[in-house]
Design an enzyme around this catalytic site. Structure first.
Site, PDB file in Angstrom:
ATOM      1  N   THR A  80       0.910  -1.122   0.000  1.00  0.00           N
ATOM      2  CA  THR A  80       0.000   0.000   0.000  1.00  0.00           C
ATOM      3  C   THR A  80       0.947   1.168   0.000  1.00  0.00           C
ATOM      4  O   THR A  80       2.119   0.981   0.284  1.00  0.00           O
ATOM      5  CB  THR A  80      -0.752  -0.030   1.345  1.00  0.00           C
ATOM      6  OG1 THR A  80      -1.757  -1.022   1.278  1.00  0.00           O
ATOM      7  CG2 THR A  80      -1.377   1.264   1.739  1.00  0.00           C
TER       8      THR A  80
ATOM      9  N   GLY B 275      -9.865  -2.944   3.270  1.00  0.00           N
ATOM     10  CA  GLY B 275      -8.804  -3.103   4.264  1.00  0.00           C
ATOM     11  C   GLY B 275      -8.824  -1.918   5.207  1.00  0.00           C
ATOM     12  O   GLY B 275      -9.843  -1.229   5.361  1.00  0.00           O
TER      13      GLY B 275
ATOM     14  N   THR C 160       0.647  -0.374   7.119  1.00  0.00           N
ATOM     15  CA  THR C 160       0.543  -1.205   5.918  1.00  0.00           C
ATOM     16  C   THR C 160       0.509  -2.657   6.374  1.00  0.00           C
ATOM     17  O   THR C 160       0.814  -2.961   7.523  1.00  0.00           O
ATOM     18  CB  THR C 160       1.744  -0.998   4.982  1.00  0.00           C
ATOM     19  OG1 THR C 160       2.934  -1.345   5.695  1.00  0.00           O
ATOM     20  CG2 THR C 160       1.832   0.422   4.488  1.00  0.00           C
ATOM     21  N   GLY C 161       0.174  -3.545   5.450  1.00  0.00           N
ATOM     22  CA  GLY C 161       0.134  -4.971   5.787  1.00  0.00           C
ATOM     23  C   GLY C 161      -1.298  -5.427   5.970  1.00  0.00           C
ATOM     24  O   GLY C 161      -2.213  -4.900   5.340  1.00  0.00           O
ATOM     25  N   ALA C 162      -1.500  -6.391   6.847  1.00  0.00           N
ATOM     26  CA  ALA C 162      -2.821  -7.007   7.015  1.00  0.00           C
ATOM     27  C   ALA C 162      -3.777  -6.036   7.705  1.00  0.00           C
ATOM     28  O   ALA C 162      -3.829  -5.939   8.934  1.00  0.00           O
ATOM     29  CB  ALA C 162      -2.702  -8.289   7.822  1.00  0.00           C
ATOM     30  N   GLY C 163      -4.568  -5.337   6.883  1.00  0.00           N
ATOM     31  CA  GLY C 163      -5.492  -4.345   7.420  1.00  0.00           C
ATOM     32  C   GLY C 163      -6.516  -4.951   8.354  1.00  0.00           C
ATOM     33  O   GLY C 163      -7.058  -4.274   9.235  1.00  0.00           O
TER      34      GLY C 163
END
Ligand code: ASP
Length: 329
Positions: free
Chosen positions: A165, A195, A216-219
């Site tokens: 993102t 997300g 950022t990453g796993a929302g």
């Protein structure tokens, strides 16, 4: 003054820094920087060229927040427009609302004259097609798209393992703190999945009195933990930016079940300090920083903290971890 962007912000941060140095308002600098990332087809999770959802459609999310007025603007699941950040900014500027999704977001984008574009590139269309042919059963391919998608979103593995993102945080010359995000979300997501990037308080938050944060990453994880708002609130309660990020990571340790994966937390305070930590991150995670006195933005490695030791599924966009005590998730 300061501006921070995550690793994917490389193509936009020099412009954001130049505008801030020239005295531009923080949100103008962030919007200009993020638009360049949205146009950068090398970045496969933002704007044109972003990975599509399970149906092969690119759905974009973006948000902007001004930390002094505490006004926000966000769009979710926006299809067919070149600059979701510009549309999000106009939600902030023009509407009495904070978040528009899907058809309503597209209607508003058209109303403000936002530019339409084909978001799939040869690369992203090809990657989706290869996934479709390799992973979707023959029967489902015949009935596509009138099939149950649940199993595919659990097993999907996008070509870049879900990264990334773009997120930008800044303090401008007038000491306003601002945040901005833009993403196509996780590759091969269930259609309609939002997300954290358009969810103010999860994927980003800014309050000029204390600090700003973006993830950022796993929302899915930062939505559950309310991470960005929590980091700023911990600063309000007296913690340093570094301690506030640690406390937000402690909140994440309590998450059980669901999607547990990588998250990177980027945070700044209103005195020019910052901390960037990659939770379950990988070597090579880095971020970009510019402050006055630097000729150009520079990359720095993010700190890495492990909170979920064991991976049970194939390593991919939808990896799920098991707790060390063997309990599911
Ligand atoms: N946070 C984004 C989302 O959950 C994706 C990412 O940063 O990798 O949509």
């Amino acid at each position: 003054m300061i501006v921070i962007a995550n690793n994917e912000g490389k193509s936009g941060i020099p412009t954001a820094a130049r505008l801030l140095a020239a005295g531009a308002p923080g949100l103008d600098a962030l919007e200009a920087g993020i638009e360049l990332v949205e146009d950068d087809e090398e970045v496969c999770t933002v704007g044109r060229g972003g990975w599509p959802n399970l149906l092969g459609e690119v759905e974009l999310d973006a948000s902007a927040m001004h930390g002094t007025s505490l006004r926000t603007g966000a769009v979710g699941g926006l299809k067919g427009f070149r600059h979701p950040i510009r549309v999000a900014r106009q939600v902030l500027e023009r509407l009495p609302h904070e978040l528009l999704i899907g058809a309503g977001a597209e209607r508003f984008a058209a109303e403000i004259g936002a530019e339409r574009i084909e978001l799939l590139t040869e690369r992203s269309r090809g990657a989706w097609q290869r996934w479709f042919e390799a992973e979707v059963s023959e029967e489902d391919r015949r009935r596509w798209p009138e099939v149950a998608l649940e199993r595919y979103c659990h097993d999907a593995v996008d070509p870049e393992i879900g990264k990334d993102t773009t997120v930008f945080l800044a303090q401008d010359a007038e000491r306003h703190l601002v945040s901005g995000t833009s993403t196509s979300g996780w590759g091969w997501k269930y259609p309609g999945r939002l997300g954290d990037s358009p969810i103010i308080g999860a994927g980003s938050y800014a309050d000029s009195r204390y600090g700003a944060c973006a993830c950022t990453g796993a929302g899915e994880m930062t939505i559950r933990a309310g991470t960005s708002r929590a980091v700023v609130l911990y600063m309000k309660m007296g913690m340093s930016v570094g301690r506030a990020v640690e406390e937000a990571i402690n909140d994440m340790r309590a998450l059980q079940g669901g999607l547990l994966n990588r998250v990177t937390i980027h945070a700044i305070d209103n005195r020019g300090n910052h901390r960037v930590v990659a939770v379950n991150g990988m070597e090579g995670n880095h971020y970009w920083l510019w402050t006055p006195g630097m000729d150009a933005p520079q990359a720095f490695p993010a700190e890495i903290v492990e909170i979920t030791p064991q991976v049970t599924r194939k390593k991919g966009a939808m990896s799920v971890y098991t707790r060390p005590d063997g309990m599911p998730g």
